[in-house]
Motif scaffolding. Structure first.
Motif, PDB file in Angstrom:
ATOM      1  N   THR A 234       0.842  -1.204   0.000  1.00  0.00           N
ATOM      2  CA  THR A 234       0.000   0.000   0.000  1.00  0.00           C
ATOM      3  C   THR A 234       0.874   1.250   0.000  1.00  0.00           C
ATOM      4  N   PRO A 282       3.733   5.865   5.400  1.00  0.00           N
ATOM      5  CA  PRO A 282       3.463   7.008   4.508  1.00  0.00           C
ATOM      6  C   PRO A 282       4.129   8.285   5.014  1.00  0.00           C
ATOM      7  N   ALA A 325      -3.320   9.276   1.800  1.00  0.00           N
ATOM      8  CA  ALA A 325      -2.361   8.278   2.264  1.00  0.00           C
ATOM      9  C   ALA A 325      -3.110   7.011   2.649  1.00  0.00           C
ATOM     10  N   PRO A 326      -2.484   5.850   2.487  1.00  0.00           N
ATOM     11  CA  PRO A 326      -3.149   4.617   2.947  1.00  0.00           C
ATOM     12  C   PRO A 326      -3.313   4.665   4.466  1.00  0.00           C
ATOM     13  N   ARG A 327      -4.414   4.081   4.924  1.00  0.00           N
ATOM     14  CA  ARG A 327      -4.626   4.120   6.366  1.00  0.00           C
ATOM     15  C   ARG A 327      -5.064   2.761   6.874  1.00  0.00           C
TER      16      ARG A 327
ATOM     17  N   TYR B 638       0.092   1.094  15.676  1.00  0.00           N
ATOM     18  CA  TYR B 638      -0.769   1.098  14.490  1.00  0.00           C
ATOM     19  C   TYR B 638       0.071   0.954  13.218  1.00  0.00           C
ATOM     20  N   ARG B 642      -0.088  -1.930  10.533  1.00  0.00           N
ATOM     21  CA  ARG B 642      -0.594  -1.625   9.198  1.00  0.00           C
ATOM     22  C   ARG B 642       0.452  -1.847   8.132  1.00  0.00           C
TER      23      ARG B 642
END
Lengths: 327, 676
Positions: A234, A282, A325-327, B638, B642
């Protein structure tokens, strides 16, 4: 001529890498005061294995920074002052005829150092500028059909004056694209300048005050660690989307190249080390976005002659805000 | 406000027109609505929107219109559905002439949709399908253009050309998808047929009434609509024109003006009826009566012996129906349907037949004459026949004479006191009913038993079937010959027995009827049962063909097709799924960040524009915000989950959110106590 160690350098752990980077950055800050952010980016660039373009008015500590980097990592340094009459052989070296043995031998030029400072790069004619190209891209020099490998690590730091263009040869885009980052130090804050006055140090020796805190082997290890950083699909997609946004932006004539995309990924990988992470977020990408891309974009306004230095950075900030941005 | 795209408005207006047309083709919408809408459409297409200045006032004017329509419905002057359709048309007209805004566009398209629904309730025939398709395509294009137009910054041109191609492609896909959806998604059928106009080309024309009245309209003969299809076994392969008599019913009583039957209807309803014993050589017919037929009387080749296995076509599928016997050898379907199909066994012409079961009254009626029959009729008959004693020979003498002496005409002189005398002695011209009536009565005056038969004459080969048109309706004479049964004698000149319509018109009508038939069976009346049949047809081998051709070994073609289509569908699905960004298995982490941002926003610390949680945490740390120490490890965890492939453990998310909530509470209390 030193033979570069080809063995795979030992990986350092992200935590160790971070402490090494912090150590170097703290060391550099002793020489270049009040420029923590730029110093960290410069270290990031070196750790990522990229070449650095410093663009600034004279007298703000460009040379000092480079010298301090060389000392911190214990790198061999050569400084080449680019002038209008500088020839490629002056940088790369030449075949010397020995009358005694009646044979030629190669005498390496100043480029055969681990850190090369190309001062006022844009003052040299294009031919000389392009002599740097192969060295920067391939890490080797070809002369008279013989290929000479350059030492490892090998880094070029070039400087140019963004204001005074008289008698210069602007760097071609192909050359600009080979610099991982472009940084400007800018004038130090008044209190920093006052502090410099009090210290009363000679500018020439400022770089020498720093002690070596790392080694070329450690830098190779850092680079191996950078290359091993994990880049999530991502995030990779995010990098590509950012680059694509520069290509389709209305104010940009020519957007980021594929090499720019790769450079952005590499710089972001290195940046992740500052947080002792082994993966890229990111945020890392955004942190290096401006320094990595700004010098590679050709703006529409550049054609019309109304181009300003900051404009590219503004556009990149705008793109960074717009591309989710990817989250 | 910028100028709306002209093309889009035109497409929108045309789509509304298509929707209105879908209702108007049923010809049930009142004329004033039609005129109002047409005017509004013309004005709108010229680009003028006169109602834009007073949108509220003109909208208010719709209220009294609604009131009037309601009163009309309440007073029984108007059908509720028709009233609703008219109102939708008026609303559409008002909206067309109003200022174009996104709200107006939406309302116009919505009203269009309502009108399409109204059209489905009112007509639902083939032209409706065209209107529906036009509406769908035009409305989709206009909607798509509207979306693009809204996305283009003001002042810049809308890239119409670049947009139209993908839009058109998308629309085609949507239409194909809708067809697939229609075929495959199980449906429920409601009987919506109540308001529907008669299918096809207007009212059915060849209806069989209980009487035959001389002097009626003659236009029937030129009507080329197909009313009957029949498949014959044995199949007379090379016969292009069958030229056979298809009998519907017979009449035995003439009162000077009208023919009727004295036989009473039998109360019993049966699935199979045997009129007379069969014979060795029989013609089997599979007959389909089409909606244009418009009657419930069964038709069969002369002379029918056994009839049965009747299916009725209804909007909800095919159903079995039973038959009722009426006087005059007539059979009727008990239920009302759009069309019927049934099986008949007939005895071919020339076979000796049983006259059928007749009681004494009925038998006597075969010689009955109208009370005030002109004596000249009998004189004329004797003059032609002479002293012939054989009924058949007498009938043939009369018939040949009539064909020679009398003219065939469809032009009629209107209602007369004695049409028979007018035909025989005044005009000496008439149509089949005159010829048949004259022959029947003249035979009766001479003491030969006879009756009038009505039905169709002809049969034109189309493919493997024979079709009969409305214009083929015909009347002829049955002469009772002792020992041989009723024998057909036709006194109408042979050239005028079948329909009299134009050849071109005939083929055009055939074509239209064919398409209309497909539309009706496979769309309007397409039911759950048809879906099951469709599915079964895909998986089961076809039935053994009667011709006994060798079946190819292996699975049937249908199965190959199905397998191919399914494989294609699976392949497309896999492609689609693999190309789609994989839904992260770490969705847990994304949910965490969503929850954190919600909590922060609720606490009055919303992320700034374009800021991610990573940025927020960095900002808090930089500014030494009291929440920084809580947010930083959470954010780090996180990011790991992720982007670093270290997924959150179960319950970890809830724990971290709870920590954050507590920290936020503490921070809020702290800021409140600091405030004063």
């Amino acid at each position: 001529m030193n033979s570069p160690a080809r063995a795979t350098p030992a990986l350092s752990s992200p935590a160790a890498a971070r402490s090494a980077l912090e150590q170097v950055a703290a060391n550099l800050s002793l020489a270049v005061r009040g420029k923590e952010k730029e110093v960290r980016l410069a270290v990031t660039c070196v750790a990522a294995g990229g070449h650095l373009l410093l663009e600034d008015v004279p007298g703000v500590g460009k040379t000092t920074l480079v010298e301090a980097i060389a000392r911190s990592f214990s790198l061999s340094l050569s400084r080449v002052q680019f002038t209008a009459d500088l020839m490629p052989a002056d940088i790369l070296g030449a075949q010397i005829f020995h009358a005694a043995t009646a044979s030629f031998s190669f005498r390496p030029g100043p480029i055969f150092r681990q850190l090369v400072l190309a001062d006022e790069l844009n003052r040299a004619p294009p031919r000389t500028q392009s002599a740097l190209l192969e060295a920067m891209a391939q890490g080797q020099v070809s002369l008279d059909g013989v290929t000479h490998p350059l030492p490892r690590p090998f880094t070029v730091v070039a400087t140019q004056n963004p204001v005074d263009f008289s008698g210069t040869y602007p760097l071609p885009d192909s050359q600009l694209d080979r610099f991982l980052m472009r940084l400007s130090l800018g004038h130090p804050a008044p209190e920093v300048e006052a502090r410099l006055l009090v210290l009363a140090r000679d500018a020439a020796t400022a770089g020498a005050v720093v002690e070596p805190v790392s080694s070329p082997e450690a830098l190779n290890g850092l680079r191996a660690q950078v290359a091993a950083q994990r880049l999530d699909d991502t995030v990779a997609d995010y990098v590509v989307r950012l680059a694509h946004a520069t290509r389709s932006h209305g104010d940009i004539e020519r957007g980021a190249s594929t090499r720019a995309v790769l450079a952005l990924g590499m710089a972001a990988r290195a940046h992740a080390l500052w947080e002792a992470r082994d993966f890229v977020t990111p945020g890392d990408v955004r942190a290096v976005l401006g320094p990595c891309l700004a010098h590679r974009l050709l703006l529409r306004s550049a054609n019309q002659g109304t181009y300003t230095r900051d404009e590219a950075l503004h556009l990149i900030e705008e793109i960074a805000r717009k591309v989710p941005a990817p989250r | 406000m910028r100028q709306p795209l002209r093309l889009r408005l035109v497409l929108r207006d045309l789509s509304t027109a298509a929707a209105f047309a879908s209702m108007a083709i049923s010809s049930q919408v009142p004329v004033w609505t039609l005129v109002l809408f047409a005017l509004a459409l013309i004005v709108a297409l010229t680009g003028r929107r006169p109602l834009a200045r007073a949108p509220r006032l003109t909208a208010l004017l719709l209220l009294p219109v609604a009131g009037v329509l309601y009163l009309a419905v309440a007073a029984g002057q108007m059908d509720l559905v028709v009233a609703a359709c008219s109102f939708a048309g008026i609303v559409a007209a008002q909206r067309l002439l109003s200022e174009s805004s996104s709200a107006t566009d939406g309302q116009v398209l919505l009203v269009g949709l309502l009108m399409i629904a109204g059209g489905a309730a009112l007509s639902g025939d083939l032209v409706f399908a065209l209107c529906l398709l036009a509406f769908a395509v035009l409305a989709s294009l206009s909607l798509g253009l509207a979306v693009v137009e809204a996305a283009v910054p003001p002042g810049e041109p809308v890239p119409v050309r670049a947009v139209m191609r993908p839009l058109a492609r998308g629309t085609i896909l949507a239409v194909v998808g809708a067809v697939l959806f229609f075929i495959l998604i199980p449906r429920l059928n409601w009987n919506m047929g109540v308001h529907r106009a008669t299918p096809g080309l207007g009212t059915a024309t060849s209806g069989f009434s209980d009487t035959v009245r001389l002097g009626g309209s003659g236009t029937l003969k030129s009507n080329p609509r197909v009313v009957l299809r029949a498949r014959l076994t044995p199949d007379p392969v090379r016969t292009e024109q069958l030229s056979a008599y298809w009998v519907g019913r017979t009449y035995d009583t003439f009162d000077g003006q009208e023919w009727s039957t004295i036989g009473a209807a039998k109360q019993r309803h049966r699935t199979r009826v045997t009129l007379r014993p069969g014979a060795d050589k029989q013609v089997y017919q599979r007959i389909e009566l089409l909606p244009a037929y418009g009657s419930r009387t069964l038709i069969a080749l002369e002379t029918p012996a056994k009839l049965g296995n009747a299916l009725m076509h209804t909007p909800t599928g095919d159903r079995r129906t039973r038959l009722q016997e009426l006087g005059g050898d007539e059979l009727r379907f008990v239920d009302d349907g759009l069309g019927y199909s049934y099986e008949v066994y007939s005895l071919p012409p020339g076979t000796d037949t049983d006259p059928g079961r007749m009681n004494q009254t009925e038998a006597d009626q075969l010689l009955a004459l109208p009370e005030n029959l002109d004596p000249r009729v009998e004189q004329l008959a004797r003059q032609v026949v002479g002293d012939e004693k054989d009924p058949l020979a007498a009938a043939q003498k009369l018939s040949t004479w009539m064909q020679r002496e009398y003219q065939y005409t469809l032009e009629l002189s209107g209602d007369l006191a004695d049409p028979l005398v007018d035909f025989l002695f005044v005009r000496k011209a008439g149509h089949c009913e005159h010829f048949a009536t004259a022959l029947t009565l003249m035979l009766r005056t001479l003491g030969f038993e006879s009756r009038l038969a009505t039905g169709f004459f002809g049969g034109e080969r189309v493919g493997e079937e024979y079709i009969v048109r409305a214009g083929d309706a015909h009347a002829w004479t049955h002469v009772l010959v002792p020992g041989r049964g009723f024998i057909t004698v036709d006194s109408t000149p042979p050239a005028f027995r079948a329909n009299q319509s134009l050849q071109v018109l005939q083929s055009l009508i055939s074509f239209y009827e064919a398409i209309e038939g497909i539309w009706r069976t496979s769309v309007v009346d397409y039911s759950f049962r048809d879906q099951l049949d469709f599915m079964r047809g895909l998986s089961r081998p076809p039935r053994e063909s009667s011709s006994g051709e060798q079946r190819p070994s292996g699975p049937p073609a249908g199965a190959w097709w199905t397998a191919g289509l399914v494989a294609l569908g699976v392949y497309g699905l896999v492609r689609y799924l693999s190309r789609r960004p994989r839904r992260s298995p770490l969705g847990e982490a994304t949910r965490l960040v969503d929850a954190v941002e919600r909590q922060l926003t609720r606490a009055g610390l919303p992320p700034q524009e374009g800021e991610t949680l990573e940025d927020v945490a960095a900002r808090f740390t930089r500014d030494a915000h009291p929440l920084g120490p809580t947010l930083a490890p959470l954010t780090r965890r996180y990011l790991e989950a992720r982007f670093g492939q270290r997924p959150l453990e179960s319950g970890e998310r809830a724990r971290m959110l709870e920590d954050l909530r507590r920290a936020l509470d503490t921070w809020r209390q702290g800021s409140r106590s600091n405030a004063p």
